[in-house]
Each structure stands twice: as structure tokens, then as C-alpha cells.
Design a protein around this motif. Sequence first.
Motif, short mmCIF file in Angstrom:
data_model
loop_
_atom_site.label_atom_id
_atom_site.label_comp_id
_atom_site.label_asym_id
_atom_site.label_seq_id
_atom_site.Cartn_x
_atom_site.Cartn_y
_atom_site.Cartn_z
N ASP A 1 10.63 10.56 7.23
CA ASP A 1 9.65 9.77 6.50
C ASP A 1 9.88 8.31 6.86
O ASP A 1 10.73 7.64 6.26
CB ASP A 1 9.82 10.00 4.99
CG ASP A 1 8.86 9.17 4.16
OD1 ASP A 1 8.14 8.30 4.70
OD2 ASP A 1 8.83 9.40 2.93
N PRO A 2 9.17 7.79 7.90
CA PRO A 2 9.45 6.44 8.37
C PRO A 2 9.09 5.36 7.36
O PRO A 2 9.70 4.30 7.33
CB PRO A 2 8.62 6.32 9.64
CG PRO A 2 7.53 7.33 9.48
CD PRO A 2 8.11 8.44 8.66
N GLU A 3 8.10 5.62 6.51
CA GLU A 3 7.69 4.62 5.51
C GLU A 3 8.80 4.35 4.50
O GLU A 3 9.07 3.21 4.13
CB GLU A 3 6.44 5.10 4.79
CG GLU A 3 5.82 4.06 3.91
CD GLU A 3 5.23 2.87 4.66
OE1 GLU A 3 5.19 1.78 4.08
OE2 GLU A 3 4.83 3.03 5.83
N ASN A 4 9.47 5.42 4.05
CA ASN A 4 10.54 5.28 3.06
C ASN A 4 11.93 5.32 3.68
O ASN A 4 12.93 5.14 2.97
CB ASN A 4 10.42 6.37 2.00
CG ASN A 4 9.16 6.21 1.19
OD1 ASN A 4 8.89 5.13 0.67
ND2 ASN A 4 8.37 7.25 1.09
N GLY A 5 12.03 5.59 4.99
CA GLY A 5 13.32 5.61 5.66
C GLY A 5 14.21 6.76 5.23
O GLY A 5 15.42 6.63 5.18
N LEU B 1 16.95 2.88 4.47
CA LEU B 1 16.43 1.54 4.22
C LEU B 1 16.91 1.00 2.88
O LEU B 1 17.29 1.73 1.98
CB LEU B 1 14.90 1.56 4.25
CG LEU B 1 14.31 2.12 5.56
CD1 LEU B 1 12.80 2.11 5.50
CD2 LEU B 1 14.80 1.34 6.76
N GLY C 1 13.27 0.01 0.27
CA GLY C 1 11.92 -0.26 0.74
C GLY C 1 11.69 -1.67 1.25
O GLY C 1 10.57 -2.03 1.56
N THR C 2 12.75 -2.48 1.36
CA THR C 2 12.56 -3.85 1.84
C THR C 2 12.59 -3.92 3.36
O THR C 2 12.34 -4.98 3.93
CB THR C 2 13.65 -4.79 1.28
OG1 THR C 2 14.93 -4.31 1.70
CG2 THR C 2 13.58 -4.83 -0.24
N GLN C 3 12.90 -2.81 4.02
CA GLN C 3 12.92 -2.76 5.47
C GLN C 3 11.96 -1.68 5.95
O GLN C 3 11.53 -0.84 5.17
CB GLN C 3 14.33 -2.44 5.98
CG GLN C 3 15.37 -3.46 5.57
CD GLN C 3 16.77 -2.97 5.89
OE1 GLN C 3 17.09 -1.81 5.69
NE2 GLN C 3 17.60 -3.86 6.38
N LYS C 4 11.62 -1.69 7.22
CA LYS C 4 10.76 -0.67 7.81
C LYS C 4 11.41 -0.16 9.09
O LYS C 4 12.10 -0.89 9.78
CB LYS C 4 9.38 -1.25 8.16
CG LYS C 4 8.63 -1.80 6.96
CD LYS C 4 8.17 -0.69 6.04
CE LYS C 4 7.42 -1.27 4.87
NZ LYS C 4 7.44 -0.45 3.70
N LEU C 5 11.18 1.13 9.41
CA LEU C 5 11.64 1.69 10.69
C LEU C 5 10.62 1.35 11.76
O LEU C 5 9.43 1.59 11.60
CB LEU C 5 11.76 3.21 10.58
CG LEU C 5 12.86 3.78 9.69
CD1 LEU C 5 12.80 5.30 9.70
CD2 LEU C 5 14.21 3.30 10.14
N SER C 6 11.07 0.78 12.86
CA SER C 6 10.15 0.48 13.96
C SER C 6 10.14 1.61 14.98
O SER C 6 9.14 1.81 15.66
CB SER C 6 10.52 -0.84 14.63
OG SER C 6 11.84 -0.77 15.15
#
Length: 103
Positions: A54-58, A86, A89-94
Motif C-alpha cells: 500500500d504505497p499511499e500508507n507505506g 512511513l 503519513g507525513t512521507q510518501k513512497l516514490s
Amino acid sequence: MKGADAYPGYFSLNLDNDIKMEATSTRRAGLERFTLPNPNDLPASLAGGTLDIDPENGRITIGDRYGSSFGPGSDHYQAFACDDLLSSGTQKLSEYGIWTGDT
């Protein structure tokens, strides 16, 4: 637990059932390895599994199902893992992906 070893970027743990778990990380990646005692029949008894990213939530979730390791029984057991990568939620997976170790 039979023993553990830890230092920055590495952790290992020998479980009572002789499975060795190792984890290592860098700033942008993490890797876990499980070493099973010999002999074992886990590859032959694997009854199914999932890996969800789940890339949105890491969040990475892993689940495996195994059949009976001996006899005619239909017992199954499961193994699960969940990793949150993450910071709330303060970061995102690129980028993300999996590596199976197959040649």
C-alpha cells in the motif's frame, strides 16, 4: 528465544524452533530474511500466500498458508508480517517493488 544480535542497521534473532530471523535497513530500504532449519518441508507444503504493498500508507502485509507437514491431516497454519514504513503519513513512497531471490 535462543539468542539475539543487534547493532545499528542489523538485528538477528534465533527462535526456539531453530528459525533464524534477520533484519537490516538503510535510510531508504529494509530487508528481512528467515533461515529455516534443515530438513524442512515448507516449500512443499506452501498452500498459498499474499504480499500487498500500500504505497499511499507505506504498509506492506505478507501472509502465507502452509499445509500439514506430516500425516494425512488437513491442518493448516499461517504466518503473517506487517511493516509500516512511513512516519504517520507525513512521507510518501516514490518507488517500491519486491525481490524474490530467484535466478
